[in-house]
Design an enzyme around this catalytic site. Structure first.
Site, PDB file in Angstrom:
ATOM      1  CG  ASN A  32      -0.222   0.058   2.518  1.00  0.00           C
ATOM      2  OD1 ASN A  32       1.004   0.008   2.559  1.00  0.00           O
ATOM      3  ND2 ASN A  32      -0.962   0.161   3.605  1.00  0.00           N
ATOM      4  CE1 TYR A 142       6.960  -4.370  13.203  1.00  0.00           C
ATOM      5  CE2 TYR A 142       8.490  -5.113  14.886  1.00  0.00           C
ATOM      6  CZ  TYR A 142       8.103  -5.053  13.557  1.00  0.00           C
ATOM      7  OH  TYR A 142       8.857  -5.691  12.585  1.00  0.00           O
ATOM      8  CD  GLN A 159      -9.894 -24.081  14.727  1.00  0.00           C
ATOM      9  OE1 GLN A 159      -9.331 -23.265  15.456  1.00  0.00           O
ATOM     10  NE2 GLN A 159     -11.191 -24.068  14.498  1.00  0.00           N
ATOM     11  CB  THR A 172      17.914  -6.486   8.453  1.00  0.00           C
ATOM     12  OG1 THR A 172      17.715  -7.811   8.928  1.00  0.00           O
ATOM     13  CG2 THR A 172      18.479  -6.573   7.052  1.00  0.00           C
ATOM     14  NE  ARG A 185      14.774   0.133  12.901  1.00  0.00           N
ATOM     15  CZ  ARG A 185      14.491  -1.156  12.732  1.00  0.00           C
ATOM     16  NH1 ARG A 185      13.655  -1.535  11.798  1.00  0.00           N
ATOM     17  NH2 ARG A 185      15.045  -2.069  13.499  1.00  0.00           N
TER      18      ARG A 185
HETATM   19  N1  UDP Z   1      19.090   4.827  18.407  1.00  0.00           N
HETATM   20  C1  UDP Z   1      19.922   5.875  18.765  1.00  0.00           C
HETATM   21  N2  UDP Z   1      19.855   7.020  18.028  1.00  0.00           N
HETATM   22  C2  UDP Z   1      19.020   7.165  16.954  1.00  0.00           C
HETATM   23  C3  UDP Z   1      18.197   6.087  16.578  1.00  0.00           C
HETATM   24  C4  UDP Z   1      18.244   4.923  17.336  1.00  0.00           C
HETATM   25  O1  UDP Z   1      20.698   5.789  19.727  1.00  0.00           O
HETATM   26  O2  UDP Z   1      19.032   8.250  16.353  1.00  0.00           O
HETATM   27  C5  UDP Z   1      19.154   3.583  19.197  1.00  0.00           C
HETATM   28  C6  UDP Z   1      17.802   3.122  19.728  1.00  0.00           C
HETATM   29  O3  UDP Z   1      17.510   3.768  20.937  1.00  0.00           O
HETATM   30  C7  UDP Z   1      18.040   1.637  19.882  1.00  0.00           C
HETATM   31  C8  UDP Z   1      19.003   1.300  18.762  1.00  0.00           C
HETATM   32  O4  UDP Z   1      19.595   2.534  18.357  1.00  0.00           O
HETATM   33  O5  UDP Z   1      18.648   1.356  21.120  1.00  0.00           O
HETATM   34  C9  UDP Z   1      18.344   0.652  17.552  1.00  0.00           C
HETATM   35  O6  UDP Z   1      17.259   1.471  17.169  1.00  0.00           O
HETATM   36  P1  UDP Z   1      16.371   1.143  15.899  1.00  0.00           P
HETATM   37  O7  UDP Z   1      15.184   2.062  15.958  1.00  0.00           O
HETATM   38  O8  UDP Z   1      17.191   1.156  14.671  1.00  0.00           O
HETATM   39  O9  UDP Z   1      15.934  -0.371  16.095  1.00  0.00           O
HETATM   40  P2  UDP Z   1      15.219  -1.156  17.316  1.00  0.00           P
HETATM   41  O10 UDP Z   1      15.236  -0.334  18.562  1.00  0.00           O
HETATM   42  O11 UDP Z   1      13.855  -1.419  16.832  1.00  0.00           O
HETATM   43  O12 UDP Z   1      16.057  -2.365  17.469  1.00  0.00           O
END
Ligand code: UDP
Length: 307
Positions: A32, A142, A159, A172, A185
């Site tokens: 989407n 999530y 089932q 990843t 991310r």
């Molecule tokens: N993180 C960070 N600074 C950022 C973005 C993320 O320190 O600008 C940290 C976040 O707090 C986490 C880790 O990086 O501990 C991975 O974050 P991401 O959102 O990539 O993945 P997830 O937390 O879902 O594993």
């Protein structure tokens, strides 16, 4: 084979679609485009069928051999902005795709997540770890969405005999991962900040860990699980080596030769402290992540310099 990939224009989905196309399969992509991008499937556009629809409303009479469910927003920033979407795409979307698979006796491949383990107390975390998750926290749409997706898959197996494989992805990274504030991310965000000589924003004291797997290793893992895995099994696809986020920031600063400062900011709610995958089950299938972190990050930097 005829393969339906829901979320096939997303980061992981588009690489998987490319792989199935390259192997000569008939690929249908359902997306989407709320977080997927048309640009991600540009190079295979004339070799796939594109179904532009939302998984929560999706109906079809087509017959498939494999139904892959990668359809969900997959970043904290998006879960916080669109929590209902995230919960429902994993609940209602899963139900719709499972029923397509069941009708065709297709293999249903569900993209679960290390998030089902929450803030795990067992590191590296094996597939049978039951999890330590807040049902009401800001990550819960999530986390609990993926847990429900897993549970629904197993319910249909018990089932109705649904053929399935559940894959739990750990962090990843690779080109096509959406950066900036839209997606947020960490790897892509840090690379963007470093390239622009902006402060690299480390949340908390940066001692939290993640295990990072380069996208080509991840896709190889998915193909291994589909072709050599056992139906009804759950497989972690990730890495058992942990990296502290502050060390990731320093590595990216070094690889980009950036003058950025590392700036510490508040840690988001429920941010897991440690994360690493126990990949013994995948190793038994002959899969192992191969690309070192430095090499993978260098690939991202190179791909950005070509943009
Ligand atoms: N993180 C960070 N600074 C950022 C973005 C993320 O320190 O600008 C940290 C976040 O707090 C986490 C880790 O990086 O501990 C991975 O974050 P991401 O959102 O990539 O993945 P997830 O937390 O879902 O594993």
């Amino acid at each position: 084979m005829k393969v339906l990939i829901a979320g096939g224009a997303g980061f992981l989905g588009s690489y998987l679609a490319e792989r199935f196309v390259a192997d000569g399969h008939n690929v249908h992509i359902l997306d989407n485009f709320v977080s997927g991008l048309k640009g991600n499937i540009e190079n295979i556009r004339d070799r796939i069928t594109l179904l532009e629809d939302d998984v929560t409303a999706f109906r079809t009479d087509e017959r498939y051999d494999i139904v892959v469910n990668f359809a969900s927003r997959a970043s904290r920033v998006e879960w916080e902005k669109h929590p209902v979407d995230v919960a429902l795409s994993n609940a209602v979307g899963s139900k719709n795709l499972i029923e397509v698979a069941l009708r065709c006796n297709a293999l249903y491949v569900y993209a679960s997540s290390s998030e089902v383990y929450g803030d795990p107390k067992v590191i590296p975390t094996p597939e049978d770890y039951v999890g330590c998750v807040s049902t009401t926290g800001s990550r819960s749409p999530y986390d609990e969405g993926k847990r429900f997706g897993d549970a629904l898959t197993k319910a249909y197996e018990r089932q109705y005999g649904l053929r399935n494989i559940i894959i739990r992805f750990f962090n990843t990274y690779g080109p096509r991962m959406r950066g900036g504030d839209f997606y947020g991310r960490v790897v892509d965000r840090f690379v963007n900040q470093a390239i622009n000589n902006e402060p690299i924003t480390v949340y908390g004291d940066g001692s939290q860990t993640r295990s990072f797997t380069y996208v080509s290793d991840t896709i190889e893992g998915v193909m291994t699980a589909i072709t050599r895995g056992k139906e009804g099994e759950v497989y972690n696809i990730g890495n058992d080596s942990e990296t502290r986020i502050v060390d990731l920031a320093k590595l990216i600063k070094k690889l980009t030769k950036s003058s950025s400062e590392v700036r510490f900011k508040d840690l988001p709610e429920n941010d897991p402290k440690r994360r690493a995958a126990d990949i013994a089950k995948m190793r038994k299938l002959g899969w192992e992540p191969e690309i070192p972190l430095e090499e993978g990050i260098t690939n991202i930097i190179t791909s950005k310099s070509k943009e």
